[in-house]
Design a protein around this motif. Structure first.
Motif, PDB file in Angstrom:
ATOM      1  N   GLU A  30       0.815  -1.226   0.000  1.00  0.00           N
ATOM      2  CA  GLU A  30       0.000   0.000   0.000  1.00  0.00           C
ATOM      3  C   GLU A  30       0.845   1.273   0.000  1.00  0.00           C
ATOM      4  O   GLU A  30       0.372   2.337  -0.339  1.00  0.00           O
ATOM      5  CB  GLU A  30      -0.976   0.011   1.166  1.00  0.00           C
ATOM      6  N   ARG A  31       2.121   1.140   0.360  1.00  0.00           N
ATOM      7  CA  ARG A  31       3.006   2.317   0.331  1.00  0.00           C
ATOM      8  C   ARG A  31       3.600   2.556  -1.057  1.00  0.00           C
ATOM      9  O   ARG A  31       4.300   3.541  -1.276  1.00  0.00           O
ATOM     10  CB  ARG A  31       4.126   2.147   1.353  1.00  0.00           C
ATOM     11  N   PRO A  33       2.088   3.018  -4.589  1.00  0.00           N
ATOM     12  CA  PRO A  33       0.941   3.131  -5.497  1.00  0.00           C
ATOM     13  C   PRO A  33       1.264   2.573  -6.888  1.00  0.00           C
ATOM     14  O   PRO A  33       2.416   2.576  -7.318  1.00  0.00           O
ATOM     15  CB  PRO A  33       0.694   4.635  -5.576  1.00  0.00           C
ATOM     16  N   TRP A  61      -3.645   6.743 -10.158  1.00  0.00           N
ATOM     17  CA  TRP A  61      -2.775   5.998  -9.252  1.00  0.00           C
ATOM     18  C   TRP A  61      -3.604   5.522  -8.070  1.00  0.00           C
ATOM     19  O   TRP A  61      -4.392   6.286  -7.515  1.00  0.00           O
ATOM     20  CB  TRP A  61      -1.629   6.891  -8.765  1.00  0.00           C
ATOM     21  N   VAL A  62      -3.452   4.256  -7.707  1.00  0.00           N
ATOM     22  CA  VAL A  62      -4.152   3.689  -6.553  1.00  0.00           C
ATOM     23  C   VAL A  62      -3.173   2.878  -5.713  1.00  0.00           C
ATOM     24  O   VAL A  62      -2.133   2.428  -6.207  1.00  0.00           O
ATOM     25  CB  VAL A  62      -5.348   2.802  -6.971  1.00  0.00           C
ATOM     26  N   ARG A  63      -3.529   2.704  -4.448  1.00  0.00           N
ATOM     27  CA  ARG A  63      -2.696   1.915  -3.539  1.00  0.00           C
ATOM     28  C   ARG A  63      -3.245   0.496  -3.437  1.00  0.00           C
ATOM     29  O   ARG A  63      -4.437   0.319  -3.159  1.00  0.00           O
ATOM     30  CB  ARG A  63      -2.678   2.553  -2.146  1.00  0.00           C
ATOM     31  N   ASP A  68      -8.905   1.891  -2.146  1.00  0.00           N
ATOM     32  CA  ASP A  68      -8.806   2.636  -3.408  1.00  0.00           C
ATOM     33  C   ASP A  68      -9.446   1.873  -4.559  1.00  0.00           C
ATOM     34  O   ASP A  68     -10.084   2.455  -5.428  1.00  0.00           O
ATOM     35  CB  ASP A  68      -7.348   2.938  -3.757  1.00  0.00           C
ATOM     36  N   ILE A 104      -8.706   9.927  -2.509  1.00  0.00           N
ATOM     37  CA  ILE A 104      -7.427  10.047  -3.230  1.00  0.00           C
ATOM     38  C   ILE A 104      -7.554  10.859  -4.516  1.00  0.00           C
ATOM     39  O   ILE A 104      -6.610  10.977  -5.281  1.00  0.00           O
ATOM     40  CB  ILE A 104      -6.806   8.671  -3.535  1.00  0.00           C
ATOM     41  N   ASN A 129      -4.586   9.644   2.442  1.00  0.00           N
ATOM     42  CA  ASN A 129      -5.383   9.967   1.263  1.00  0.00           C
ATOM     43  C   ASN A 129      -4.966  11.318   0.685  1.00  0.00           C
ATOM     44  O   ASN A 129      -4.879  11.473  -0.540  1.00  0.00           O
ATOM     45  CB  ASN A 129      -6.877   9.993   1.603  1.00  0.00           C
ATOM     46  N   GLU A 131      -2.068  12.681   0.784  1.00  0.00           N
ATOM     47  CA  GLU A 131      -0.792  12.509   0.087  1.00  0.00           C
ATOM     48  C   GLU A 131      -1.032  11.985  -1.345  1.00  0.00           C
ATOM     49  O   GLU A 131      -0.402  12.451  -2.294  1.00  0.00           O
ATOM     50  CB  GLU A 131       0.100  11.541   0.848  1.00  0.00           C
ATOM     51  N   MET A 132      -1.941  11.043  -1.498  1.00  0.00           N
ATOM     52  CA  MET A 132      -2.263  10.525  -2.828  1.00  0.00           C
ATOM     53  C   MET A 132      -2.977  11.586  -3.670  1.00  0.00           C
ATOM     54  O   MET A 132      -2.762  11.672  -4.871  1.00  0.00           O
ATOM     55  CB  MET A 132      -3.165   9.290  -2.722  1.00  0.00           C
TER      56      MET A 132
END
Length: 134
Positions: A30-31, A33, A61-63, A68, A104, A129, A131-132
């Motif tokens: 998850e860190r 993406p 972009w998703v984690r 997400d 996100i 979220n 940050e994304m």
């Protein structure tokens, strides 16, 4: 019909949603993406001087291993915002959108594609979220 049919993860092969869902749910970190390309998304384009609703592709972009993938499915596969988008008969006249609880930013991407003259303001309180979203 602008419902997504194919997805591409990290520029790999195009594939239907089911294997992408499984991959995003079970693999990855998850860190870290991942890039997901979506083949068909509702958008508005200026074609021969006329604003026209059409289909576009989009990269987001998703984690992995997070919710997400659920939001991605809701917005681009299930088309859950369709009624919201279609509530505006002239989307080119919308100038401001406030996306409060932006997560996100996937809805902000959708809004930017469909409301080409709008500035989208996104607000998100969760640090990960946010940050994304940036």
């Amino acid at each position: 019909n602008c419902t997504a049919e194919r997805f591409q993860v990290n520029r790999g092969p195009w594939q239907p949603w089911a294997p992408v869902w499984v991959s995003l749910r079970t693999t990855g970190d998850e860190r870290q993406p991942v890039r997901v390309n979506v083949d068909k998304v509702r958008c508005l384009r200026l074609i021969a001087g006329v604003w026209t609703a059409t289909c576009c592709s989009v990269e987001v972009w998703v984690r992995p291993r997070t919710s997400d993938r659920i939001v991605l499915q809701q917005l681009f596969l299930a088309d859950e915002y369709r009624a919201v988008l279609e509530a505006f008969p002239r989307p080119e006249t919308v100038h401001h959108i406030l996306d409060a609880g932006a997560n996100i930013g996937l809805a902000a991407v959708l809004f930017a594609l469909y409301f080409p003259n709008a500035r989208v303001f996104s607000v998100e309180a969760h640090p990960g979220n946010f940050e994304m979203l940036q």
